[in-house]
Design an enzyme around this catalytic site. Structure first.
Site, PDB file in Angstrom:
ATOM      1  N   GLN A 129      13.998  -0.932   6.941  1.00  0.00           N
ATOM      2  CA  GLN A 129      12.628  -0.690   7.392  1.00  0.00           C
ATOM      3  C   GLN A 129      12.613   0.454   8.403  1.00  0.00           C
ATOM      4  O   GLN A 129      13.340   0.429   9.397  1.00  0.00           O
ATOM      5  CB  GLN A 129      11.979  -1.921   8.025  1.00  0.00           C
ATOM      6  CG  GLN A 129      10.501  -1.648   8.323  1.00  0.00           C
ATOM      7  CD  GLN A 129       9.771  -2.790   8.985  1.00  0.00           C
ATOM      8  OE1 GLN A 129      10.046  -3.111  10.135  1.00  0.00           O
ATOM      9  NE2 GLN A 129       8.840  -3.403   8.256  1.00  0.00           N
ATOM     10  N   CYS A 135       3.555  -3.556  12.740  1.00  0.00           N
ATOM     11  CA  CYS A 135       3.976  -3.993  14.075  1.00  0.00           C
ATOM     12  C   CYS A 135       2.956  -3.564  15.122  1.00  0.00           C
ATOM     13  O   CYS A 135       2.576  -2.391  15.177  1.00  0.00           O
ATOM     14  CB  CYS A 135       5.344  -3.412  14.398  1.00  0.00           C
ATOM     15  SG  CYS A 135       5.961  -3.925  16.014  1.00  0.00           S
ATOM     16  N   GLY A 157       3.263 -14.170   6.826  1.00  0.00           N
ATOM     17  CA  GLY A 157       2.483 -14.692   7.943  1.00  0.00           C
ATOM     18  C   GLY A 157       2.278 -16.194   7.856  1.00  0.00           C
ATOM     19  O   GLY A 157       1.609 -16.675   6.935  1.00  0.00           O
TER      20      GLY A 157
END
Length: 337
Positions: free
Chosen positions: A73, A103, A215
């Site tokens: 990432q 983020c 999530g």
């Protein structure tokens, strides 16, 4: 394995992945997770493009060969820098390159990347186009459903459409807004309400896109249910870190295979060998064991395992590891009567 087979394996792996988590999913953590699940997709911590270009590349990009399938990432908002970082990382042979658009921390906001990129989908499209020009593997995006006062049902479709037009067809969507002011990164993982239905609606609206959901997924059963409801993949974050065996111990069933059929004690024994080699090279016990505190979560004497490793690991040796393991073995024996 041929290049085509490798790419197919990496694509299949996205059905269940462990989220990139700063200060947590380092190479030691990933090797631990890989010993539990052979097929789940693992992500590095976010690495900024300038760090890859200017920093200690081996320290930032090295990983154990056993970690495949593994995704890198990247964080950044400059297409030129991101393209250069991808070119450099190509020598490391990652299975996927992911751009962080989710983020919400102050650090990434100050650098104008992360979740703030939800406000500039055209810039994200430029970024991923530059990345794809330098990549032999899939370039993907991890994003939120929106930020601040954005209306997710308005902006998320445009974001997906714009970035997909630049050649990205795989997205992982954290099903919460991010509030860039007023909430800490921890609060941003818990306070904004989850909207799984919106993410599932995006899959219906863009059936040609490969969409994973992230999530609040706390159990493997919850992940399986989301897959059954039509999502292409599920990414699990903190639950996989805090309860690694409970989440990953049977995760390979998601891929239609039996997996390794190991129990936590076998994992602990295997990790002891990894830790021994690590310490022979000058490493510290806690660099592995800090990621392993949840291995026996929910099992007898799990608290003693965590306590011993937490109290002794910073300057400890393998005798401390063995003492912690013996505590949970005795707990298991007592529970069996």
């Amino acid at each position: 394995m041929t290049d085509v087979a490798v790419k197919n394996a990496a694509l299949e792996a996205r059905r269940l992945s462990v989220a990139p988590m700063m200060d947590w999913t380092d190479r030691n953590c990933r090797l631990f997770h890989r010993e539990i699940s052979r097929h789940s997709l693992l992500y590095t911590e976010m690495v900024t493009a300038p760090a890859v270009i200017n920093g200690k590349r081996n320290l930032l990009l090295d990983y154990h060969e056993a970690e495949h399938p593994i995704a890198l990432q990247l964080g950044g908002s400059d297409p030129r820098e991101l393209g250069e970082a991808v070119r450099i990382a190509g020598d490391w042979g990652y299975d996927e390159i992911n751009l962080n658009c989710g983020c919400p921390s102050d650090r990434v906001q100050s650098g104008a990347f992360g979740a703030v990129l939800m406000k500039t989908p055209d810039l994200v499209a430029d970024c991923v186009a530059a990345m794809r020009a330098q990549s032999d593997v899939a370039v993907t995006v991890k994003c939120r459903i929106g930020v601040d006062d954005q209306e997710p049902r308005d902006i998320l479709p445009r974001f997906l459409e714009t970035v997909a037009a630049a050649g990205v067809n795989r997205f992982t969507i954290h099903a919460r807004k991010a509030w860039l002011q007023g909430l800490s990164p921890k609060d941003n993982r818990e306070i904004p309400p989850l909207d799984y239905e919106l993410v599932k609606d995006m899959k219906a609206e863009f059936p040609h896109l490969d969409l994973s959901i992230n999530g609040g997924v706390a159990t493997l059963d919850a992940a399986k249910e989301l897959l059954a409801q039509g999502m292409d993949g599920v990414m699990i974050g903190r639950a996989a870190y805090h309860e690694p065996f409970n989440i990953l111990g049977e995760a390979d069933a998601v891929f239609g295979v039996d997996g390794l059929a190991r129990d936590p004690f076998e994992i602990a024994d295997i990790m002891r060998a990894h830790i021994a080699r690590h310490m022979e090279r000058g490493g510290k016990l806690h660099q592995f064991t800090r990621h392993m505190l949840g291995l026996f979560h929910g099992r007898p004497n799990a608290r003693q395992w965590k306590r011993i490793l937490s109290e002794r690991a910073s300057g400890g040796d393998l005798s401390d590891y063995d003492a912690a393991l013996q505590a949970v073995r005795l707990g298991a024996q007592a529970a069996e009567g």
